[in-house]
Design a protein around this motif. Structure first.
Motif, PDB file in Angstrom:
ATOM      1  N   LEU A 118       1.663   6.501  -7.056  1.00 43.13           N
ATOM      2  CA  LEU A 118       0.618   7.442  -7.466  1.00 43.13           C
ATOM      3  C   LEU A 118       1.096   8.886  -7.362  1.00 43.13           C
ATOM      4  O   LEU A 118       0.815   9.710  -8.237  1.00 43.13           O
ATOM      5  N   LEU A 129       0.826  -1.200   0.000  1.00 47.04           N
ATOM      6  CA  LEU A 129       0.000   0.000   0.000  1.00 47.04           C
ATOM      7  C   LEU A 129       0.867   1.261   0.000  1.00 47.04           C
ATOM      8  O   LEU A 129       0.596   2.221  -0.732  1.00 47.04           O
ATOM      9  N   ILE A 147       1.045   4.122  -2.986  1.00 47.61           N
ATOM     10  CA  ILE A 147       0.854   5.551  -2.740  1.00 47.61           C
ATOM     11  C   ILE A 147       2.024   6.349  -3.301  1.00 47.61           C
ATOM     12  O   ILE A 147       1.836   7.388  -3.945  1.00 47.61           O
TER      13      ILE A 147
END
Length: 132
Positions: A16, A9, A13
């Motif tokens: 992104l 995760l 992030i």
């Protein structure tokens, strides 16, 4: 198992954020934005002579093709052809606007001869004939 999920995760992030940053600083996007806002923007890779440059001015997108040649002491861009694909977007532009664009090109390529393609070429030639 929970640690692996958190790491994945976290990496997602970071990825992104990286993609968002690349999107924001993309010069093509800046060119499109300047065209929409009817501002001046010069998009060019001066190190690569084979790549055309793009100029947006007052909502009109111009494209310029560079040609390498020899000068007295070096190889430089010696010829540039400039045109627009959307001739109808030229409505409202004056000679002053084209001279401004030429000046911006000359700042980047001072030894280049700038040739405009039709119908801009006719407008500039008619003005040169009238002032002579």
């Amino acid at each position: 198992m929970l640690w692996i999920f958190r790491i994945v995760l976290f990496l997602l992030i970071i990825y992104l954020f990286y993609r968002c940053f690349k999107f924001i600083v993309n010069p093509k996007r800046k060119l499109e934005l300047a065209q929409e806002q009817k501002k001046f923007y010069f998009f060019d890779d001066q190190d690569n002579v084979r790549k055309n440059f793009f100029i947006t001015y007052k909502g009109v997108l111009f494209e310029g093709e560079k040609y390498l040649g020899t000068t007295e002491d070096s190889f430089e861009v010696v010829s540039i052809f400039v045109w627009t694909n959307n001739v109808s977007s030229l409505k409202g532009l004056s000679l002053k606007d084209f001279y401004y664009i030429e000046g911006e090109i000359r700042e980047r390529y001072p030894k280049a001869k700038i040739d405009w393609k039709s119908p801009i070429k006719e407008l500039l030639n008619n003005n040169d004939n009238e002032t002579s």
